[in-house]
Design a protein around this motif. Structure first.
Motif, PDB file in Angstrom:
ATOM      1  N   ILE A   1       0.873  -1.178   0.000  1.00 22.23           N
ATOM      2  CA  ILE A   1       0.000   0.000   0.000  1.00 22.23           C
ATOM      3  C   ILE A   1       0.908   1.225   0.000  1.00 22.23           C
ATOM      4  CG2 ILE A   1      -1.873   1.213   1.157  1.00 22.23           C
ATOM      5  CD1 ILE A   1      -2.514  -1.432   2.620  1.00 22.23           C
ATOM      6  N   GLY A   2       1.066   1.827  -1.155  1.00 22.52           N
ATOM      7  CA  GLY A   2       1.922   3.006  -1.278  1.00 22.52           C
ATOM      8  C   GLY A   2       1.125   4.263  -1.001  1.00 22.52           C
ATOM      9  N   ILE A   3       1.526   5.013   0.021  1.00 20.24           N
ATOM     10  CA  ILE A   3       0.801   6.229   0.405  1.00 20.24           C
ATOM     11  C   ILE A   3       1.684   7.441   0.120  1.00 20.24           C
ATOM     12  CG2 ILE A   3      -0.444   7.420   2.236  1.00 20.24           C
ATOM     13  CD1 ILE A   3      -0.676   4.765   3.705  1.00 20.24           C
ATOM     14  N   GLY A   4       1.306   8.235  -0.869  1.00 14.29           N
ATOM     15  CA  GLY A   4       2.028   9.461  -1.179  1.00 14.29           C
ATOM     16  C   GLY A   4       3.442   9.224  -1.648  1.00 14.29           C
ATOM     17  N   THR A   5       3.665   8.137  -2.383  1.00 12.28           N
ATOM     18  CA  THR A   5       5.002   7.848  -2.894  1.00 12.28           C
ATOM     19  C   THR A   5       4.996   7.803  -4.409  1.00 12.28           C
ATOM     20  OG1 THR A   5       6.805   6.210  -2.976  1.00 12.28           O
ATOM     21  CG2 THR A   5       4.583   5.356  -2.623  1.00 12.28           C
ATOM     22  N   ARG A   6       6.134   8.174  -5.008  1.00 10.19           N
ATOM     23  CA  ARG A   6       6.277   8.145  -6.464  1.00 10.19           C
ATOM     24  C   ARG A   6       6.789   6.786  -6.951  1.00 10.19           C
ATOM     25  NH1 ARG A   6       9.815  11.393  -9.056  1.00 10.19           N
ATOM     26  NH2 ARG A   6      11.293  11.335  -7.334  1.00 10.19           N
ATOM     27  N   PHE A   7       7.096   5.869  -6.045  1.00 12.54           N
ATOM     28  CA  PHE A   7       7.628   4.554  -6.408  1.00 12.54           C
ATOM     29  C   PHE A   7       8.841   4.677  -7.328  1.00 12.54           C
ATOM     30  CE2 PHE A   7       3.318   2.863  -5.264  1.00 12.54           C
ATOM     31  CZ  PHE A   7       3.756   1.939  -4.336  1.00 12.54           C
ATOM     32  N   THR A   8       9.849   5.452  -6.893  1.00 16.54           N
ATOM     33  CA  THR A   8      11.071   5.576  -7.677  1.00 16.54           C
ATOM     34  C   THR A   8      11.826   4.248  -7.668  1.00 16.54           C
ATOM     35  OG1 THR A   8      12.449   6.248  -5.806  1.00 16.54           O
ATOM     36  CG2 THR A   8      11.266   7.990  -6.995  1.00 16.54           C
ATOM     37  N   ASP A   9      12.842   4.160  -8.516  1.00 15.28           N
ATOM     38  CA  ASP A   9      13.594   2.906  -8.598  1.00 15.28           C
ATOM     39  C   ASP A   9      14.317   2.595  -7.293  1.00 15.28           C
ATOM     40  OD1 ASP A   9      15.552   4.917  -8.915  1.00 15.28           O
ATOM     41  OD2 ASP A   9      16.783   3.672 -10.233  1.00 15.28           O
TER      42      ASP A   9
END
Length: 644
Positions: A300-308
C-alpha cells in the motif's frame, strides 16, 4: 471597474502580496519573501518594484542563483507546501544557474516560483548583453531551457499577459498533486512597462488545501483487496507528511497490525522507534524493511512516487501473489505499478479505509516476523555504530580498496574515523528535534538506514533528484522554516565543493545552520558504484595528477575545509577522532553563528546493500572479466524484476 497604473514588475509584486493559503482552517500569506540576485536583466524592473514597495515580502540576497532556489525549495518542503519563497534573477547565466534547482523542485513535486529576467521583447537592442542568438528562432532565450524542468512556463511579452500567466502559475503552485517549478520569464523592457491593471487582479485570493475524498468505487476495490491479503506492507511516502496524515497513518497501522516502511521523503513522519516502523526501504533501505517487503502479498503506497530506489528497480517485491494499492492525490503517481488506485488526500483516504476495515474486523496475519526483523536490524545497527578501524577484525563495509590504500588515507588525514560510527555518534549527540538535511552521495543511504528519527518532521532529504549542492542551501531553507530548531546539513566533500555559497547567506540572515562535512577525498558513492561493477577506481577520488603517467593516480589531495569556511565568519572545527567530534558537536550547540565540522572519514566505511538490487547501465562489451561478470549478474537480476 477601476484600474491601477503600474509597471509589470510592480503589479507582480502587488499580486504576490495578495496570495494566501488556508489549510484546516488556518490561513497565512502564501509568499514569505523573495530571494534576489540582481543583474541588468531585473534590477531596474523587479529591483525597482521591490525597493519602492515590497509589501510584506521579505527580500533576501542570495549568493548563487542555484543555491537560493534550493533554499526556497527546502523552505517550501519543510513548510509542507504551506508557504513559499519566490526567486528572481537576471537574464543569461543568472537564469541558467537556476535550471538545476527547477529540476530539483519539479522532480520532488515541491512548489517553486522562478521570476527570471529575459531579453528584450521589442528586440530593439538585440543582441543584448548575455543573449544567446539562435538563427532559426530569434524568440528563444536562455529561459527556454526551463521548459523541460518546469510544471508551468510562460513568457510575459506584454504587460497584460501577466494576469492570465500568474493565475495559471498559482494553479500549479497550489496544486496538491502536480506542484513543481513555475518559471515566469520577464523581458527586461516589459518589467518596466506600465499598464492600467484592473483592481480585481489584486483582490485577496485564498487557496484552500481541499482534502479530496476517494470515490466509493476506488474505496470498495481497495477494501476488498486488503481483506483478501494476509501480509500487507505500507510504504510511507512524502505525501503522508505534506498531507499531515502521520497520526492517521499511525492509527491505521496499529488498528490492523500492518507494518510500514519509509521512503526518503516519508521518513520521520512517525518516530523510528514505533513498533511497526521498519525504517527505510529499497536500494538505500535496511534489512528489516527489505526482508518484510520480499514476502509481502500487498503493498500500500501512500504518497510515494515509487522511484527505482524505493522499489529496488521493481525487483524488491518477490511474492508471486503481490498486488499494489496506491493512495495518492496525483493521478499520475497513483497509476504506477498497475495498482488499484485511490486518488485522494492521504489523511482522508486512510480515515475512510479505516472505518470500513474496522467494521470487517480485519487484521493482518503477521505473528513475530515484524519484531524479529526489527530486532535483527537493531543488532546490525549497533554494529555499524561501533565500527572501529583499529579493531583486529575490521573490514571495510564496502569492498574495493586494499588495506594499504586505507592506510594511505589514514596517514594523510591523520584520522581513523568510520562514516557509520560518526553518524551513530551524531544521532546520539544532537537534539531530538534537530532537523537533518541531505541530498546526494553515500550519506542519504546511510541516513535512511541508520538515522533514528525521534521527533516528527525532522528528517529532510532531497532524493527525488539527488542534487549535489542542495545540502547547505537546503539547510538554510529549513532553518528559515523552523527558526527555533537546530538544523544540520550532512554533506560530502564532493557536494560541498559544488555549492555551499548560501552558508554566507545564513550568516547575513543570522540563521544559524550546522554543516557536517564528511571528507573522504572524493566522490565516494560513485567510486563504490564503479568498483562494485568491475571498473577500477577511475576519476572519482581526489588525487593529484601523476606527471609520469599523466593519470589522476597520484597522492590523495588534502583540503582544509575548516580553514576555508572560517574565512566566511563560520565557527569551524576539525574532527579526526571521536573525542574531537563529540567536543565539536557540543560546542557547536552553544554558538549563535553557523558552524562547520570538517570530519575526516575513511573511505569504504559507509553502509552497503541489505538485500536490494539497483538496475544501472553496465557495459555489455568489455575486455575486463569483472565487467563481463557484472553484466551477467545484471541480466540475471533483471529477470526477477517487474518490467513496468
Amino acid at each position: 471597474m477601476s484600474f491601477m497604473k503600474l509597471t509589470t514588475a510592480q503589479a507582480l509584486i502587488k499580486f504576490l502580496n495578495q496570495q494566501y493559503m488556508e489549510r484546516d482552517g488556518k490561513e497565512q500569506k502564501l509568499f514569505k519573501g523573495i530571494f534576489t540576485i540582481f543583474g541588468h536583466g531585473n534590477v531596474l524592473g523587479m529591483g525597482q518594484a521591490l525597493e519602492e514597495d515590497s509589501g510584506d515580502l521579505e527580500v533576501y540576497q542570495g549568493r548563487n542563483e542555484q543555491g537560493m532556489a534550493h533554499a526556497a525549495t527546502a523552505f517550501a518542503k519543510q513548510m509542507h507546501h504551506g508557504q513559499l519563497i519566490a526567486c528572481t534573477t537576471s537574464v543569461g547565466p543568472g537564469s541558467a544557474n537556476m535550471v538545476t534547482a527547477a529540476g530539483t523542485a519539479t522532480a520532488n513535486n515541491i512548489p517553486l516560483l522562478l521570476l527570471t529576467g529575459d531579453t528584450f521583447a521589442t528586440r530593439q537592442p538585440d543582441p543584448v548583453l548575455q543573449q544567446i542568438e539562435q538563427p532559426y528562432n530569434l524568440g528563444i532565450s536562455t529561459n527556454d531551457a526551463f521548459k523541460a524542468v518546469s510544471k508551468y512556463w510562460d513568457r510575459i511579452n506584454r504587460p497584460e499577459q501577466l494576469m492570465s500567466a500568474m493565475i495559471n502559475a498559482m494553479r500549479v503552485l497550489t496544486s496538491q498533486g502536480d506542484a513543481g517549478a513555475v518559471t515566469i520569464a520577464l523581458p527586461q523592457d516589459v518589467q518596466g512597462e506600465a499598464y492600467d491593471f484592473p483592481d480585481s487582479f489584486f483582490k485577496k485570493r485564498v487557496y484552500t488545501i481541499n482534502r479530496k475524498r476517494p470515490t466509493d468505487r476506488a474505496l470498495n476495490e481497495a477494501i476488498e483487496l486488503i481483506k483478501s491479503k494476509k501480509k500487507p506492507l505500507i510504504i510511507c511516502g512524502g505525501g503522508v507528511r505534506y498531507s499531515e496524515a502521520a497520526s492517521t497513518l499511525r492509527e491505521f497501522s496499529e488498528a490492523f497490525h500492518i507494518p510500514f516502511a519509509e521512503t526518503q521523503a516519508g521518513k520521520s513522519a512517525i518516530e523510528s522507534s514505533h513498533p511497526l516502523n521498519l525504517g527505510g526501504i529499497g536500494v538505500t533501505g535496511n534489512a528489516a524493511a527489505n526482508s518484510i517487503a520480499k514476502s509481502a502479498d500487498l503493498v500500500i503506497g501512500i504518497g510515494t512516487r515509487f522511484t527505482d530506489f524505493t522499489t529496488a528497480s521493481k525487483h524488491l517485491f518477490q511474492s508471486e501473489d503481490i498486488d499494489f494499492i496506491t493512495i495518492n492525490i496525483s493521478e499520475f503517481h497513483a497509476g504506477k505499478l498497475d495498482a488499484t488506485q485511490v486518488v485522494a488526500d492521504a489523511k482522508t483516504a486512510l480515515h475512510a479505509l479505516m472505518e470500513e476495515l474496522k467494521d470487517a474486523h480485519y487484521k493482518s496475519s503477521y505473528e513475530s516476523e515484524i519484531q524479529e526483523a526489527k530486532a535483527s536490524w537493531a543488532v546490525e545497527l549497533k554494529r555499524l555504530c561501533e565500527t572501529n578501524y583499529g579493531a583486529a577484525d575490521f573490514k571495510p563495509e564496502v569492498a574495493g580498496h586494499l588495506d594499504e590504500e586505507l592506510a594511505e588515507y589514514e596517514e594523510i588525514f591523520g584520522s581513523s574515523l568510520t562514516q557509520t560510527a560518526v553518524i551513530g555518534q551524531i544521532n546520539k549527540s544532537i537534539d531530538d528535534d534537530a532537523i537533518v538535511v541531505g541530498s546526494s552521495g553515500s550519506l542519504p543511504g546511510d541516513l535512511q538506514r541508520m538515522w533514528m528519527s525521534k521527533t516528527p518532521n525532522t528528517y529532510h532529504m532531497e532524493y527525488g533528484y539527488s542534487c549535489m549542492g542542495y545540502e547547505v542551501s537546503g539547510a538554510l531553507g529549513a532553518k528559515m522554516a523552523a527558526p527555533d530548531q537546530e538544523v544540520y546539513a550532512f554533506v560530502g566533500d564532493g557536494s560541498y565543493l559544488m555549492l555551499h555559497s548560501e552558508l554566507i547567506t545564513s550568516i547575513q540572515e543570522q540563521k544559524k545552520i550546522n554543516v557536517l562535512l564528511f571528507d573522504n577525498a572524493g566522490f565516494g558513492c560513485i567510486n563504490n558504484l564503479q568498483m562494485g561493477n568491475g571498473i577500477r577506481s577511475f576519476g572519482t577520488e581526489f588525487r593529484m595528477r601523476d606527471l609520469k603517467t599523466n593519470q589522476l593516480t597520484g597522492s590523495i589531495m588534502h583540503i582544509d575545509y575548516a580553514q576555508s569556511a572560517a574565512g566566511y565568519g563560520v565557527k569551524t572545527y576539525t574532527a579526526r577522532t571521536m573525542e574531537q567530534l563529540l567536543a565539536a558537536l557540543e560546542d557547536a550547540k552553544k554558538q549563535a553563528v553557523s558552524t562547520l565540522i570538517d570530519i575526516k572519514v575513511l573511505p569504504k566505511t559507509m553502509t552497503d546493500g541489505y538485500g536490494a538490487w539497483w538496475h544501472v547501465g553496465v557495459a555489455e562489451v568489455s575486455k575486463n572479466d569483472s565487467i563481463q561478470s557484472a553484466f551477467a549478474e545484471k541480466e540475471e537480476q533483471l529477470k526477477k524484476a517487474r518490467q513496468y
